[in-house]
Design a protein around this motif. Structure first.
Motif, PDB file in Angstrom:
ATOM      1  N   MET A  84      69.974  46.055  19.388  1.00 49.53           N
ATOM      2  CA  MET A  84      70.301  45.113  20.458  1.00 49.53           C
ATOM      3  C   MET A  84      71.777  45.188  20.815  1.00 49.53           C
ATOM      4  O   MET A  84      72.600  45.710  20.051  1.00 49.53           O
ATOM      5  N   LEU A  85      72.097  44.613  21.986  1.00 51.03           N
ATOM      6  CA  LEU A  85      73.483  44.434  22.408  1.00 51.03           C
ATOM      7  C   LEU A  85      73.731  42.936  22.513  1.00 51.03           C
ATOM      8  O   LEU A  85      73.024  42.229  23.233  1.00 51.03           O
ATOM      9  N   ILE A  86      74.733  42.449  21.787  1.00 48.40           N
ATOM     10  CA  ILE A  86      75.120  41.035  21.852  1.00 48.40           C
ATOM     11  C   ILE A  86      76.414  40.952  22.648  1.00 48.40           C
ATOM     12  O   ILE A  86      77.415  41.584  22.287  1.00 48.40           O
ATOM     13  N   SER A  87      76.402  40.163  23.733  1.00 45.72           N
ATOM     14  CA  SER A  87      77.578  40.019  24.599  1.00 45.72           C
ATOM     15  C   SER A  87      78.054  38.576  24.584  1.00 45.72           C
ATOM     16  O   SER A  87      77.275  37.666  24.881  1.00 45.72           O
ATOM     17  N   ILE A  88      79.324  38.387  24.218  1.00 50.55           N
ATOM     18  CA  ILE A  88      79.897  37.039  24.173  1.00 50.55           C
ATOM     19  C   ILE A  88      80.911  36.897  25.298  1.00 50.55           C
ATOM     20  O   ILE A  88      81.896  37.654  25.359  1.00 50.55           O
ATOM     21  N   TYR A  89      80.675  35.952  26.198  1.00 50.31           N
ATOM     22  CA  TYR A  89      81.564  35.687  27.331  1.00 50.31           C
ATOM     23  C   TYR A  89      82.290  34.363  27.068  1.00 50.31           C
ATOM     24  O   TYR A  89      81.655  33.327  26.914  1.00 50.31           O
ATOM     25  N   ASN A 137      85.824  38.718  27.088  1.00 47.12           N
ATOM     26  CA  ASN A 137      84.465  38.958  26.613  1.00 47.12           C
ATOM     27  C   ASN A 137      84.474  40.052  25.563  1.00 47.12           C
ATOM     28  O   ASN A 137      85.431  40.823  25.431  1.00 47.12           O
ATOM     29  N   LYS A 138      83.386  40.119  24.819  1.00 43.19           N
ATOM     30  CA  LYS A 138      83.265  41.109  23.751  1.00 43.19           C
ATOM     31  C   LYS A 138      81.799  41.473  23.592  1.00 43.19           C
ATOM     32  O   LYS A 138      80.915  40.607  23.658  1.00 43.19           O
ATOM     33  N   HIS A 139      81.537  42.772  23.378  1.00 45.84           N
ATOM     34  CA  HIS A 139      80.160  43.254  23.260  1.00 45.84           C
ATOM     35  C   HIS A 139      79.994  43.958  21.921  1.00 45.84           C
ATOM     36  O   HIS A 139      80.906  44.683  21.473  1.00 45.84           O
ATOM     37  N   TYR A 140      78.814  43.774  21.313  1.00 48.26           N
ATOM     38  CA  TYR A 140      78.525  44.388  20.013  1.00 48.26           C
ATOM     39  C   TYR A 140      77.171  45.096  20.085  1.00 48.26           C
ATOM     40  O   TYR A 140      76.146  44.463  20.379  1.00 48.26           O
ATOM     41  N   TYR A 141      77.199  46.409  19.800  1.00 49.74           N
ATOM     42  CA  TYR A 141      75.952  47.173  19.713  1.00 49.74           C
ATOM     43  C   TYR A 141      75.543  47.173  18.248  1.00 49.74           C
ATOM     44  O   TYR A 141      76.290  47.609  17.368  1.00 49.74           O
ATOM     45  N   ILE A 142      74.334  46.656  17.977  1.00 47.92           N
ATOM     46  CA  ILE A 142      73.876  46.469  16.603  1.00 47.92           C
ATOM     47  C   ILE A 142      72.549  47.199  16.407  1.00 47.92           C
ATOM     48  O   ILE A 142      71.629  47.092  17.231  1.00 47.92           O
ATOM     49  N   LYS A 143      72.467  47.940  15.293  1.00 50.84           N
ATOM     50  CA  LYS A 143      71.226  48.627  14.951  1.00 50.84           C
ATOM     51  C   LYS A 143      71.009  48.497  13.448  1.00 50.84           C
ATOM     52  O   LYS A 143      71.929  48.727  12.659  1.00 50.84           O
ATOM     53  N   ASN A 144      69.813  48.078  13.094  1.00 53.08           N
ATOM     54  CA  ASN A 144      69.476  47.846  11.685  1.00 53.08           C
ATOM     55  C   ASN A 144      70.489  46.912  11.016  1.00 53.08           C
ATOM     56  O   ASN A 144      70.961  47.163   9.896  1.00 53.08           O
ATOM     57  N   GLN A 163      79.035  49.636  17.352  1.00 49.89           N
ATOM     58  CA  GLN A 163      80.009  49.758  18.444  1.00 49.89           C
ATOM     59  C   GLN A 163      80.416  48.373  18.903  1.00 49.89           C
ATOM     60  O   GLN A 163      79.588  47.458  18.960  1.00 49.89           O
ATOM     61  N   GLU A 164      81.705  48.201  19.226  1.00 50.00           N
ATOM     62  CA  GLU A 164      82.158  46.926  19.764  1.00 50.00           C
ATOM     63  C   GLU A 164      83.324  47.158  20.711  1.00 50.00           C
ATOM     64  O   GLU A 164      84.045  48.142  20.600  1.00 50.00           O
TER      65      GLU A 164
END
Length: 537
Positions: A466-471, A477-484, A489-490
């Motif tokens: 998933m991609l979690i995006s905090i505005y 803003n900041k985005h976090y690519y999360i797997k397992n 990536q952030e």
């Protein structure tokens, strides 16, 4: 059920309460006498309106209103006798309104006995016409007496209001108490004729205000209050007491007296518990609701805050636990598959991304806050001055055209007042969004999120991916690519803030994903636009 003797009393002033009012109006010796005379038992129910005006018909919202309801539903049986001191205990309103009230009782078969003149009013009396004439005279006299008293009271209040605005104060330097209208908050006293802090409860009020500013919830606040402080009513601290307290602008020192439909605002009349800015900060915290009291789940750092959203449909996400799994799921997907196919994700990576983003955000330079309140205040002052001048002109030479113009300006002033309230509330909700210590507990995280975060967007890409995006409210803003459950990536997607905000639009986001730009960012970890050259003109 059988007819009964029912006692009703009403006193409208503290003086009556302290004197013989209630005792005289609840004369059980008289009830026993009437019970023998009319062969009716005394009703176990007693009805008393204390401090409610019959002139303003406030007793219709009290016990007398309850009597009328019981008569209407048949809980008070036909043939019963309502025992009162005199007819003016029912109402001191205009004669026609008072008579309508009395007739609504006797026309339903309920008799009225007045102790003052030992008179029984009933619909089948052979002397009904004469009785009604007498009742009209009594009620007219009662209304006239109350009307004169009301005018004297209002005249006295207006004179004291004028003296307040001129700066006149009591010998101790405090405002002169306007006792004839309104009432005092429980943390204020005026026993010697001036308005001042209550020696005990003012400190309690300050404590409640500071607890509310710190984000302490009502339930915890009530528990601490009942443990630490004696309640003003001697019975207990109640939720309504606290909620009304935090919503009252009297905390800022403002008193509002309404006379003949006109509001008179007296700033500084009450001792100030908190500043106006602090008042709006409390309102902002209340508006951004924390965890719902009806929720069965223990609060997480996000549930109930209404910031977590499904990026596929824009709907909210609920927290749930099942079989040991703790997750968030899309509300639209649960209730309407036509809106969203439904999505759920583990809560752990979402919480981790939000916590990391707050740590990052706390060290970022914050933009200078724009003062949005002052311009609205200036516009309101200008409109109010215009209204005052037009009112003066209208008094000198009234006309229909001027009346219409005056009505329009009054609407403009009212609209600006509403705008000012909303602006102050909005400003207060973001004034301290970038100032906080590193949170540790769930409640501390929730408080920081309420103040700092605009929205958290979840875009599910696959199982445990998933991609979690905090505005943030500041525009960052900041985005976090999360797997397992691992952050791979952030960063930010674009240097240009507007380009980031454009992606909150569902269509723009779908295009961003479809044309491969999201995957490009995941692969490189670099923003997809060029960093602006600070030297470029």
């Amino acid at each position: 059920m059988k007819p009964t003797l029912i006692s009703y009393s009403r006193v409208s002033s503290a003086k009556q309460l302290e004197g013989t009012g209630i005792e005289q109006q609840q004369d059980y010796k008289l009830l026993n006498q009437l019970s023998k005379e009319y062969g009716l038992p005394i009703d176990e129910r007693t009805f008393s309106d204390e401090g409610l005006s019959g002139f303003h018909s406030h007793n219709l919202q009290g016990e007398f209103g309850r009597i009328l309801q019981l008569i209407s539903t048949g809980s008070i049986i036909k043939g019963s006798i309502l025992v009162i001191t005199s007819l003016d205990r029912l109402s001191r309103a205009k004669t026609n309104d008072a008579m309508e009230l009395m007739l609504s009782v006797i026309n339903r078969g309920i008799r009225i006995y007045t102790a003052m003149d030992s008179k029984l009013y009933c619909s089948d009396s052979p002397n009904l016409t004469a009785d009604l004439i007498v009742s009209v005279i009594i009620m007219a006299q009662a209304h006239e007496e109350s009307l004169k008293k009301s005018k004297r009271t209002k005249g006295n209040a207006l004179a004291l209001i004028e003296r307040f605005h001129k700066g006149e104060r009591a010998a101790d330097g405090n405002p002169i108490a306007i006792k004839s209208v309104g009432s005092l908050p429980w943390w204020v006293e005026s026993s010697d004729g001036s308005v001042k802090p209550h020696p005990y409860y003012f400190g309690v009020a300050q404590w409640i205000a500071q607890q509310s500013l710190s984000g302490v919830g009502t339930t915890k606040l009530l528990s601490d209050l009942n443990e630490l402080y004696t309640p003003p009513n001697g019975k207990g601290w109640y939720r309504t007491t606290v909620t009304r307290f935090t919503k009252s602008k009297s905390l800022t020192g403002l008193a509002v007296f309404t006379l003949d439909g006109v509001e008179h605002e007296l700033s500084g009349y009450f001792p100030q518990v908190i500043t106006e800015d602090e008042f709006y900060q409390i309102q902002a915290r209340k508006k951004t609701a924390t965890h719902s009291r009806t929720s069965k789940n223990k609060p997480t750092i996000l549930n109930g805050l209404q910031v977590l959203k499904c990026r596929s449909c824009g709907g909210g996400m609920n927290y749930y636990t099942a079989g040991g799994r703790k997750a968030y799921r899309c509300i639209n997907g649960m209730t309407n598959r036509a809106k969203c196919k439904g999505m759920s994700c583990s809560s752990e990576p979402v919480h981790e991304a939000v916590k990391r983003s707050l740590t990052w955000f706390s060290v970022q330079p914050k933009p200078v806050k724009e003062d949005k309140v002052t311009p609205v205040v200036a516009r309101l002052d200008e409109a109010q001055a215009k209204l005052n001048q037009m009112e003066a002109d209208y008094m000198e030479s009234p006309s229909n055209i001027m009346a219409k113009m005056l009505a329009q300006v009054e609407q403009d002033v009212e609209a600006l007042r509403i705008e000012l309230e909303e602006t102050r509330l909005s400003q207060a909700s973001t004034d301290d969004f970038g100032t906080f210590d590193e949170p540790e507990t769930t409640d501390e995280y929730r408080d920081v999120i309420v103040r700092s975060v605009n929205t958290v967007q979840v875009h599910k890409m696959g199982r445990k991916e998933m991609l979690i995006s905090i505005y943030f409210k500041s525009g960052l803003n900041k985005h976090y690519y999360i797997k397992n459950n691992e952050v791979l990536q952030e960063g930010i997607l674009y240097y240009e803030p507007q380009a980031e905000l454009d992606l909150l639009d569902k269509a723009n986001w779908m295009l961003f994903v479809a044309d491969g730009r999201l995957n490009q960012w995941i692969d490189t970890g670099k923003p997809l636009d060029v960093l602006p050259d600070p030297w470029e003109e």
